[in-house]
Scaffold this active site. Structure first.
Site, short mmCIF file in Angstrom:
data_model
loop_
_atom_site.label_atom_id
_atom_site.label_comp_id
_atom_site.label_asym_id
_atom_site.label_seq_id
_atom_site.Cartn_x
_atom_site.Cartn_y
_atom_site.Cartn_z
N LYS A 282 4.18 19.81 -19.73
CA LYS A 282 4.17 18.93 -20.78
C LYS A 282 4.96 19.59 -21.77
O LYS A 282 5.75 18.68 -22.49
CB LYS A 282 2.98 18.45 -21.27
N LYS B 266 2.01 10.42 -5.10
CA LYS B 266 0.87 9.68 -5.38
C LYS B 266 0.68 8.54 -6.16
O LYS B 266 1.09 8.64 -7.12
CB LYS B 266 -0.29 10.88 -5.97
N LYS C 163 -1.49 5.62 -12.27
CA LYS C 163 -1.64 4.82 -13.39
C LYS C 163 -0.27 4.55 -14.12
O LYS C 163 -0.35 3.46 -15.03
CB LYS C 163 -2.86 4.92 -14.27
#
Length: 335
Positions: free
Chosen positions: A111, A192, A195
């Protein structure tokens, strides 16, 4: 029975990957373990958030967990921020964990490479995760492989604390789902299911309308050729559908592969769509019932928080005492 702890962030709708890969295991764990499950809302604060949305999603996830089969009479289900011991222990462990350890965490490295400004909470959340686990004398933590590093850090922090201040924390071990528990994106079966809004057609949400569920699965990307066989490297799309069929029908991948041998991809997609819709139907129905009575949800979550605190408070008191802190009377509880 071994004590198991796991948590889920209220950062979005629950998708089929969550349901098959994690929550389904939790439902099984509550009958064979002393199981604690937590909606980790404090972890959701590590990135920018909308307060009203956080409130709504916390309630939604807690309701979905019950709808999926978690029973407050058979496990301890609670919201993380309802148990203040999590935050208190985190500060204590912050003074045992090291900057170098946290800087090497994969999520922070990834990140920080794309974000110029990250909160201190994002940097520090692995210590909060360690507190989540250690507060309950946890024996086992069911995780995906991408969370292995967090359990290893938790063990390192616990060992260091025990070495400096005497035996305080149980050393947890990570447990991993069996083969076939991963659910991949229906439009990109090498990734995978998540969301992420980047692939709405590749993600089946637990609360999706049955027609939407069937449509997404029938439009799933498959592979070249027409042979239905399990080969994640050569046939990731077909393999993903076979894994879903096996997981939701209660069978094995080998049995599903045999059932569809010689058939076309369309037959496989139709069968997976049908079994998925039927598997999710009782969850949606139970969710509707629970959502109609928010006061009952609040009551059950309050009971869960009290059960959690009855276990967490003595562990925190042990950590206070061993570290040399004077335990305030207001935090001294019996469990």
């Amino acid at each position: 029975m071994p004590r198991v702890f796991s948590g889920i962030k209220p950062t979005g709708d629950m998708h089929l990957g969550n349901y098959v890969g994690a929550v389904g295991r939790w439902v099984e764990d509550q009958d064979r373990n002393d199981a604690l499950f937590c909606v980790v809302d404090l972890h959701a604060l590590t990135m920018p958030w909308d307060p009203a949305q956080l409130t709504a999603r916390t309630r939604e996830v807690a309701t979905l967990l019950m709808a999926a089969g978690l029973d407050p009479d058979r496990c301890t289900l609670f919201v993380q921020s309802h148990v203040p011991e999590h935050s208190v222990l985190t500060w204590l462990l912050n003074n045992v964990a090291t900057y170098g350890e946290l800087r090497r965490m994969t999520q922070f490295k990834d990140k920080s490479a794309t974000h110029e400004s990250l909160s201190v909470g994002f940097f520090d959340y692995p210590v909060l995760m360690a507190s989540d686990i250690l507060l309950y004398d946890t024996d086992e933590v069911p995780v995906g492989d991408d969370q292995r590093q967090h359990v290893e850090l938790t063990r390192d922090i616990a060992q260091r604390f025990n070495h400096r201040f005497g035996q305080t924390f149980v050393l947890p071990k990570a447990t991993f789902p069996p083969a076939g528990a991963r659910v991949m994106d229906l439009q990109n079966p090498t990734k995978k299911m998540s969301k992420s809004e980047d692939s709405p057609e590749g993600t089946v949400l637990v609360l999706d309308d049955p027609k939407v569920v069937a449509k997404k699965i029938k439009r799933a990307v498959t592979d070249s050729g027409s042979e239905v066989r399990y080969d994640p490297d050569e046939k990731p799309g077909v393999s993903n559908l076979l894994e879903l069929h096996a997981a939701l029908s209660g069978g094995t991948i080998a049995a599903s592969e045999k059932e569809f041998a010689g058939l076309q991809y369309g037959a496989l997609k139709s069968a997976v769509a049908e079994v998925t819709v039927e598997a999710l139907r009782p969850v949606r129905e139970r969710y509707a019932e629970l959502s109609a009575d928010p006061a009952e949800l609040d009551r059950l979550l309050a009971i869960g928080a009290e059960k959690a605190r009855s276990t967490a408070a003595p562990v925190l008191e042990r950590a206070y005492r061993n570290a040399g802190l004077l335990m305030p009377a207001g935090l001294r509880r019996t469990g």
